[in-house]
Write a protein that holds these residues in place. Structure first.
Motif, PDB file in Angstrom:
ATOM      1  N   ASN A  78       0.868  -1.165   0.000  1.00 25.56           N
ATOM      2  CA  ASN A  78       0.000   0.000   0.000  1.00 25.56           C
ATOM      3  C   ASN A  78       0.910   1.222   0.000  1.00 25.56           C
ATOM      4  O   ASN A  78       1.542   1.528   0.997  1.00 25.56           O
ATOM      5  CB  ASN A  78      -0.914  -0.019   1.225  1.00 25.56           C
ATOM      6  N   ILE A  79       0.961   1.905  -1.139  1.00 15.93           N
ATOM      7  CA  ILE A  79       1.850   3.054  -1.294  1.00 15.93           C
ATOM      8  C   ILE A  79       1.000   4.282  -1.604  1.00 15.93           C
ATOM      9  O   ILE A  79       0.351   4.331  -2.647  1.00 15.93           O
ATOM     10  CB  ILE A  79       2.854   2.833  -2.445  1.00 15.93           C
ATOM     11  N   ASP A  80       1.018   5.244  -0.710  1.00 15.69           N
ATOM     12  CA  ASP A  80       0.248   6.482  -0.912  1.00 15.69           C
ATOM     13  C   ASP A  80      -1.201   6.189  -1.294  1.00 15.69           C
ATOM     14  O   ASP A  80      -1.728   6.734  -2.270  1.00 15.69           O
ATOM     15  CB  ASP A  80       0.916   7.374  -1.976  1.00 15.69           C
ATOM     16  N   ASP A  81      -1.836   5.301  -0.549  1.00 14.64           N
ATOM     17  CA  ASP A  81      -3.246   4.934  -0.741  1.00 14.64           C
ATOM     18  C   ASP A  81      -3.549   4.269  -2.076  1.00 14.64           C
ATOM     19  O   ASP A  81      -4.658   4.331  -2.593  1.00 14.64           O
ATOM     20  CB  ASP A  81      -4.156   6.146  -0.538  1.00 14.64           C
ATOM     21  N   ARG A  82      -2.556   3.625  -2.673  1.00 14.15           N
ATOM     22  CA  ARG A  82      -2.790   2.812  -3.866  1.00 14.15           C
ATOM     23  C   ARG A  82      -2.099   1.470  -3.651  1.00 14.15           C
ATOM     24  O   ARG A  82      -1.062   1.403  -2.993  1.00 14.15           O
ATOM     25  CB  ARG A  82      -2.303   3.507  -5.133  1.00 14.15           C
ATOM     26  N   PHE A  83      -2.682   0.427  -4.184  1.00 19.28           N
ATOM     27  CA  PHE A  83      -2.100  -0.901  -4.052  1.00 19.28           C
ATOM     28  C   PHE A  83      -1.201  -1.202  -5.244  1.00 19.28           C
ATOM     29  O   PHE A  83      -1.564  -0.951  -6.386  1.00 19.28           O
ATOM     30  CB  PHE A  83      -3.182  -1.972  -3.946  1.00 19.28           C
ATOM     31  N   VAL A  84      -0.026  -1.741  -4.952  1.00 17.65           N
ATOM     32  CA  VAL A  84       0.929  -2.151  -5.977  1.00 17.65           C
ATOM     33  C   VAL A  84       1.160  -3.641  -5.784  1.00 17.65           C
ATOM     34  O   VAL A  84       1.527  -4.082  -4.697  1.00 17.65           O
ATOM     35  CB  VAL A  84       2.266  -1.383  -5.838  1.00 17.65           C
ATOM     36  N   MET A  85       0.907  -4.424  -6.852  1.00 19.84           N
ATOM     37  CA  MET A  85       1.133  -5.866  -6.773  1.00 19.84           C
ATOM     38  C   MET A  85       2.595  -6.152  -7.071  1.00 19.84           C
ATOM     39  O   MET A  85       3.114  -5.776  -8.123  1.00 19.84           O
ATOM     40  CB  MET A  85       0.240  -6.609  -7.749  1.00 19.84           C
ATOM     41  N   LEU A  86       3.254  -6.821  -6.127  1.00 16.78           N
ATOM     42  CA  LEU A  86       4.665  -7.180  -6.276  1.00 16.78           C
ATOM     43  C   LEU A  86       4.750  -8.557  -6.906  1.00 16.78           C
ATOM     44  O   LEU A  86       4.203  -9.529  -6.379  1.00 16.78           O
ATOM     45  CB  LEU A  86       5.351  -7.161  -4.908  1.00 16.78           C
TER      46      LEU A  86
END
Length: 174
Positions: free
Chosen positions: A133-141
């Motif tokens: 969760n980066i700056d209120d957005r989800f990033v799929m690793l």
């Protein structure tokens, strides 16, 4: 930085596919290339766009969107090729992955990585390493070594080797 140091880092290259943001560990990223002409390869898997000449070597290029079950990539000025080093049963295989745009290198602390979703994910969870969760957005690793099966990597490698044998490398991507 040594290979051991890179694998222990929490640095990820983030990129977009459509409206979704993904990231690959920087230890798997060899290069980021501007779009160049991709030479199509007959009878290649649907997700394989073709091959390019990368410093005298034939590099297979995949349409990451197609591989992930999305619509094919529409080329824009931001479209680029991320060159990845994939492990195939102990062997190193280089693959170019088309992405809509590269965003940034993210430093993600281990405690900021959530486990992959287990229900309702559009993507095969075995190649999702986690979610940040980066700056209120989800990033799929993504675990890039798991995105392709050994059979898929072998097929791409064979197709690329066959192309390299039958076509002069200088003819690729001219």
């Amino acid at each position: 930085m040594s290979d051991v140091d890179i694998s222990k880092s929490n640095s990820y290259l983030s990129f977009n596919l459509g409206e979704e943001e993904f990231a690959a560990h920087v230890g798997k990223v060899l290069n980021i290339l501007e779009m160049i002409k991709i030479t199509e390869v007959p009878m290649a898997p649907a997700y394989m766009k073709g091959v390019i000449n990368l410093r005298g070597a034939v590099l297979p290029v995949i349409d990451t969107r197609v591989k992930f079950g999305m619509s094919a990539t529409v080329y824009t000025p931001n479209t680029c090729i991320v060159v990845l080093d994939i492990d195939m049963d102990g062997d190193s295989v280089h693959v170019g992955a088309l992405v809509d745009s590269v965003q940034a290198v993210l430093e993600i602390p281990s405690e900021g990585i959530l486990p992959p979703p287990s229900i309702g994910s559009r993507y095969k969870s075995e190649f999702i390493e986690g979610v940040a969760n980066i700056d209120d957005r989800f990033v799929m690793l993504l675990n890039m070594d798991m995105v392709f099966s050994s059979m898929e990597l072998s097929a791409m490698k064979e197709t690329t080797e066959e192309t390299a044998r039958t076509v002069n490398v200088e003819q690729v991507s001219e």
